[in-house]
Design a protein around this motif. Structure first.
Motif, short mmCIF file in Angstrom:
data_model
loop_
_atom_site.label_atom_id
_atom_site.label_comp_id
_atom_site.label_asym_id
_atom_site.label_seq_id
_atom_site.Cartn_x
_atom_site.Cartn_y
_atom_site.Cartn_z
N ILE A 1 99.06 40.18 36.95
CA ILE A 1 98.31 39.67 38.12
C ILE A 1 97.23 38.69 37.68
CG2 ILE A 1 96.77 40.34 40.03
CD1 ILE A 1 98.31 43.14 39.86
N LEU A 2 96.52 39.05 36.59
CA LEU A 2 95.38 38.23 36.14
C LEU A 2 95.76 37.36 34.94
CD1 LEU A 2 92.77 41.10 36.33
CD2 LEU A 2 93.02 39.27 37.99
N MET A 3 96.96 36.81 34.95
CA MET A 3 97.47 36.00 33.84
C MET A 3 96.56 34.81 33.55
SD MET A 3 100.29 36.27 31.95
CE MET A 3 101.79 36.67 32.81
N LYS A 4 96.03 34.19 34.61
CA LYS A 4 95.23 32.95 34.45
C LYS A 4 93.78 33.24 34.07
CE LYS A 4 98.43 29.92 36.01
NZ LYS A 4 99.47 30.77 36.50
N ASN A 5 93.34 34.48 34.33
CA ASN A 5 91.92 34.82 34.13
C ASN A 5 91.66 35.20 32.68
OD1 ASN A 5 89.31 35.80 34.28
ND2 ASN A 5 89.62 36.75 36.29
N PHE B 1 99.64 50.45 34.19
CA PHE B 1 98.57 49.82 34.96
C PHE B 1 98.05 48.56 34.24
CE2 PHE B 1 93.90 49.56 35.73
CZ PHE B 1 93.95 49.18 37.06
N SER B 2 97.90 48.67 32.90
CA SER B 2 97.39 47.54 32.11
C SER B 2 98.33 46.35 32.14
CB SER B 2 97.17 47.96 30.65
OG SER B 2 96.36 49.10 30.58
N ILE B 3 99.65 46.61 32.04
CA ILE B 3 100.59 45.48 32.01
C ILE B 3 100.73 44.83 33.39
CG2 ILE B 3 101.85 46.14 29.92
CD1 ILE B 3 104.00 47.40 31.58
N LEU B 4 100.58 45.64 34.46
CA LEU B 4 100.58 45.08 35.82
C LEU B 4 99.35 44.22 36.03
CD1 LEU B 4 101.79 48.17 37.89
CD2 LEU B 4 103.02 46.02 37.59
N GLU C 1 88.77 35.58 31.14
CA GLU C 1 87.64 36.50 30.91
C GLU C 1 88.11 37.96 30.85
OE1 GLU C 1 87.01 34.20 33.80
OE2 GLU C 1 86.41 32.81 32.21
N MET C 2 89.16 38.23 31.65
CA MET C 2 89.67 39.61 31.71
C MET C 2 90.59 39.94 30.53
SD MET C 2 88.56 41.34 34.28
CE MET C 2 89.76 42.59 34.71
N ASN C 3 90.98 38.93 29.78
CA ASN C 3 91.96 39.11 28.70
C ASN C 3 91.51 40.14 27.68
OD1 ASN C 3 94.51 38.38 28.11
ND2 ASN C 3 94.01 36.48 27.06
N ASN C 4 90.23 40.09 27.31
CA ASN C 4 89.68 41.01 26.31
C ASN C 4 89.72 42.44 26.82
OD1 ASN C 4 88.43 41.40 23.75
ND2 ASN C 4 86.49 41.75 24.81
N PHE C 5 89.37 42.61 28.09
CA PHE C 5 89.36 43.95 28.71
C PHE C 5 90.78 44.52 28.76
CE2 PHE C 5 89.96 46.36 32.70
CZ PHE C 5 89.21 47.48 32.37
N ILE C 6 91.75 43.69 29.15
CA ILE C 6 93.15 44.14 29.26
C ILE C 6 93.71 44.51 27.89
CG2 ILE C 6 95.52 43.44 29.87
CD1 ILE C 6 94.19 41.71 32.12
N SER C 7 93.37 43.72 26.86
CA SER C 7 93.85 44.04 25.50
C SER C 7 93.29 45.38 25.03
CB SER C 7 93.50 42.92 24.53
OG SER C 7 92.13 42.90 24.25
N ILE C 8 92.02 45.68 25.38
CA ILE C 8 91.43 46.98 25.02
C ILE C 8 92.15 48.10 25.77
CG2 ILE C 8 89.35 48.44 25.28
CD1 ILE C 8 87.68 45.97 24.55
#
Length: 337
Positions: A82-86, A75-78, A88-95
């Motif tokens: 999807i949100l490659m350009k965003n 789910f995280s890698i998908l 702000e979400m980068n920190n959340f996805i890395s967590i």
């Protein structure tokens, strides 16, 4: 030796090693995920025995926790794609990615399955669970580190690993909490450099392989089994040396990677983190000494005629590694001169 003469087990063991290679050599997150799935499906046949309820329960628990972690990882890698350009979400996805990988290797706060499953496994399977099964998640985590999140995880790991092992009577659970404690140090070595992580991981693997081999040969699973054993003095000395080395006491080899980590922490002014990590190591040393004390001090008089010796050539290897463990610090001082 059971694995060497069982073609099924040998096949799954080969697939287990091969799946790790797939994950760590893959150039996409999907390839890494596929490697993790193959790893999971090859480890379950190794740990499950049809005639043992405890191992069947352990394999089911292992499958469920690893499946949840894999779903979370996928789910995280998908989400990342999807949100490659965003940004702000980068920190959340890395967590999210770090958390799913931490769950895969039984790190705090996702560690609750780890001691329970280790209790249902043989010593050899425990060795795979505590060493080989950590390679893939740690290497994948190094691709996408979230430093602030991992500092918090490291502190939790060393504290839970130290305090959790205090009231344990089972040697397998005790080694599981010891593994959680060492995982905190391992994650920090990964933040410093991958070479240091490889050195720490190799040292840790050698030390616990010797411990598990001794426990397997002596058929020991609980601390009170050490009370009634009149073991050969060399076996007792090997237990003492390797336990002390694992806890990271200075004359032994196990202290060397910890020394490098402490050196790095002090140079970068992580004083509180240094204090917490050293204190947790002292607590682990306490419960190791408790095991050694019981085997050294308690000898029942009615067992005096009964001595345990190893009729095994591998004992020479254990003696050799114990010698390396003692002389490890002498060799390491030359490195720092």
């Amino acid at each position: 030796m059971y694995y060497l003469f069982n073609s099924n087990k040998m096949f799954f063991l080969f697939i287990l090693f091969f799946s790790t290679m797939i994950s760590i050599s893959s150039n996409s997150w999907f390839g890494c995920w596929i490697g993790l799935e193959i790893n999971l499906l090859s480890f379950i046949p190794l740990i499950s025995k049809s005639n043992n309820l405890l191992t069947s329960e352990a394999s089911l628990k292992y499958f469920l926790t690893q499946s949840i972690a894999s779903m979370n990882f996928l789910f995280s890698i998908l989400l990342k794609m999807i949100l490659m350009k965003n940004f702000e979400m980068n920190n959340f996805i890395s967590i999210m990615i770090n958390s799913s990988l931490l769950m895969k290797m039984g790190s705090t706060p996702f560690h609750f399955w780890f001691p329970n499953i280790s209790e249902g496994l043989s010593w050899f399977n425990n060795f795979i669970l505590m060493t080989w099964q950590k390679i893939t998640p740690l290497i994948l985590m190094s691709y996408y580190l979230n430093f602030n999140f991992l500092y918090f995880i490291i502190i939790m790991n060393v504290m839970v690993g130290a305090i959790g092992g205090l009231n344990q009577t089972s040697l397998r659970k005790l080694m599981a909490f010891s593994s959680i404690n060492n995982l905190g140090w391992m994650i920090f070595t990964l933040l410093i450099s991958e070479n240091l992580w490889m050195f720490y991981f190799l040292t840790y693997s050698i030390l616990i392989s010797i411990m598990f081999f001794l426990f397997y040969n002596l058929n020991m699973f609980f601390i009170n089994q050490l009370f009634i054993n009149n073991m050969n003095f060399m076996i007792k000395m090997n237990l003492l040396i390797n336990f002390m080395s694992l806890s990271g006491l200075p004359p032994f080899l196990g202290f060397l990677p910890k020394w490098i980590v402490i050196n790095f922490l002090m140079m970068n002014k992580f004083y509180l983190l240094t204090f917490i990590m050293i204190m947790s190591s002292l607590i682990t040393t306490y419960f190791y000494i408790r095991i050694i004390y019981s085997s050294f001090m308690f000898n029942y008089f009615k067992m005096k005629w009964f001595k345990i010796y190893f009729k095994n050539k591998l004992m020479n290897f254990i003696n050799f590694f114990s010698l390396i463990s003692i002389t490890g610090m002498i060799m390491s001082t030359f490195l720092f001169m």
